[in-house]
Design a protein around this motif. Sequence first.
Motif, mmCIF file in Angstrom:
data_model
loop_
_atom_site.group_PDB
_atom_site.id
_atom_site.type_symbol
_atom_site.label_atom_id
_atom_site.label_comp_id
_atom_site.label_asym_id
_atom_site.label_seq_id
_atom_site.Cartn_x
_atom_site.Cartn_y
_atom_site.Cartn_z
ATOM 1 N N SER A 110 54.186 40.842 85.598
ATOM 2 C CA SER A 110 55.034 40.361 84.536
ATOM 3 C C SER A 110 54.137 39.903 83.334
ATOM 4 N N VAL B 274 54.195 38.486 89.880
ATOM 5 C CA VAL B 274 54.220 37.521 88.785
ATOM 6 C C VAL B 274 53.038 38.152 87.759
ATOM 7 N N PHE C 176 58.957 38.960 86.783
ATOM 8 C CA PHE C 176 58.714 37.449 87.269
ATOM 9 C C PHE C 176 59.884 37.055 87.811
#
Length: 587
Positions: A425, A422, A543
């Motif tokens: 991203s 995450v 993500f």
Amino acid sequence: MAAVEHGIEATLPALATDTPVTTGPVAGQDKVVGQSEKALTDTPDGEEPNDHENKTLRHVAENLPLSAWLVAIVELCERFTYYGMSGLFQNYVQRPYNGGAQPPGALGMGHQGATGLVTFFQFWCYVTPIIGAIIADQYLGKYKTIVLFCGVYLVGLLILVCTSIPTALEHGAGLGGFIVAILIIGLGTGGIKSNVAPLIADQYKRKKMAVSTTKKGEKVIIDPALTIQRIYMIFYGCINIGSLSLLATPYMEKYTGFWSAYLLCLCMFAVGTAVIVLGRKYYVVRPPQGSVITDAFKALWIMVVNRNMDAPKPTWQAANGGGRTNLPWDDHFVDELKRALVACRVFAFYPIYWVVYGQFSSNFVSQAAQMQGHGIPNDLMQNFDPISIIVFIPVLESLVYPVLRRMRIRFRPISRISLGFVVASLAMMYAAIVQHLIYSAGPCYEQPLCDASIGSDGSTSGNNVHIAIQTPAYFFIGISEIFASVSGLEYAYTKAPPSMKSFVQSMYLLTNAFGSALAEALTPAAFDPAIMWMFVGLAIASFVTGILFYIIYHPLNAQEDAMNALDADDPDVPVPRISDEKKKEEN
């Protein structure tokens, strides 16, 4: 020097600072001052905790033995060489040789050509660990294999230095020498990478949890899994201290030439080679286990044929009339192999992460060249990646993780890896924003480095955006590495059978090669203005992958302790297969 079996190694400071603990006698210990009468019925110091203690007492890590620090220094020198050298490749390949004028160049193959060759080099460096792993696990052992491939690495560096001097470039030796050099260097670094990560964890010998008492009288549990986590945090910190070579080599490239930067890398790697050779007597060295990898593939084949994960076990064969009564392994080996398969399944998502990670040494470098440098070399910006890691590893290891442990929150590897995806991203999304800002600024807008950017002295400058604005993208990449990459190294070691540590590590590294192959496929999109949308696509992909990764694998967090306990009873030099002596007795 091995780690102390029933105590805390305190000769060297650890990067993290959990409350130090002292381990008392295993049995018949005197009453500890300040303990209540109830505490006398608890597990004695040095013994394994019971289930209640495991759930309620705080888990802590031990400090590293001296030999682990020596291995870390070797890796620091190797990464100094790798990043200080490869960080210049984008400019070396992209820009033409101009006799020492600015900006410096060598091969003149353009942006796409440079991205393609640099990506291939990354791909090659992460395929070759398989070769080093097989040699180590079956023939030479980790230590001798590292020494062997250090020699290979030195040969490649020497070729790179010799073919990058101005005379060699002027006579056309640059491209051929570069290709030969990166092939040899890739073989050398691959052989080292698959072995040095498990070698540093091999230096720590505790396998089981143990109860201990701190100097403040608190009962805690020494947790080998947390110590392995600490080892790889420190290991990764050393990697990134070494990668700060990019603070020096871009300036050497700019003011002296590429050859001087490559020569510095050669000298530093020679120092690392000397450390590994001269420190031989301090290392815990485990011998190769013969045909263990061959046996593993045979066991896998039996699993496939019988469609049963337990089919290779001698007990299963005996109970089900399998007809294989003289298998060269025992049931425990099959259990360990199944655990390794779990790790390899987890690694399947990593190629997406490595595509994102690889941008910092290729397209981020080209992006920096499209902005106003104000005297800062465009390839110097890469240093913000290791700087962020060096800053945040102590914060996490000495502040965040201990606080979570005191709150009895177990931040397991699967959760850390998901968070890494995450955060990565965010790096790609920020890079897309920076690219949009570049396209919105003059003098060239969506065609950076156009004729309007050429100065009176023939040098080029980017659009009117300050190069420093790129910094957060590198910070996001660095933070993501702490969670995704460090946890991947830890998972590859803890879930691998003791006799296959290098091989499973190479499987983890192979995911980086797959990531480089995906990045190679994206090379046609590495042009203006399409590259902005490539960054957006990578942000979305990273993500979504992180979320899916957690949804699919988060149940493994609950199985972490059980899987790590599989080799808790292994001896210092584990041999999970039936020994030759036992096979002779059976025959």
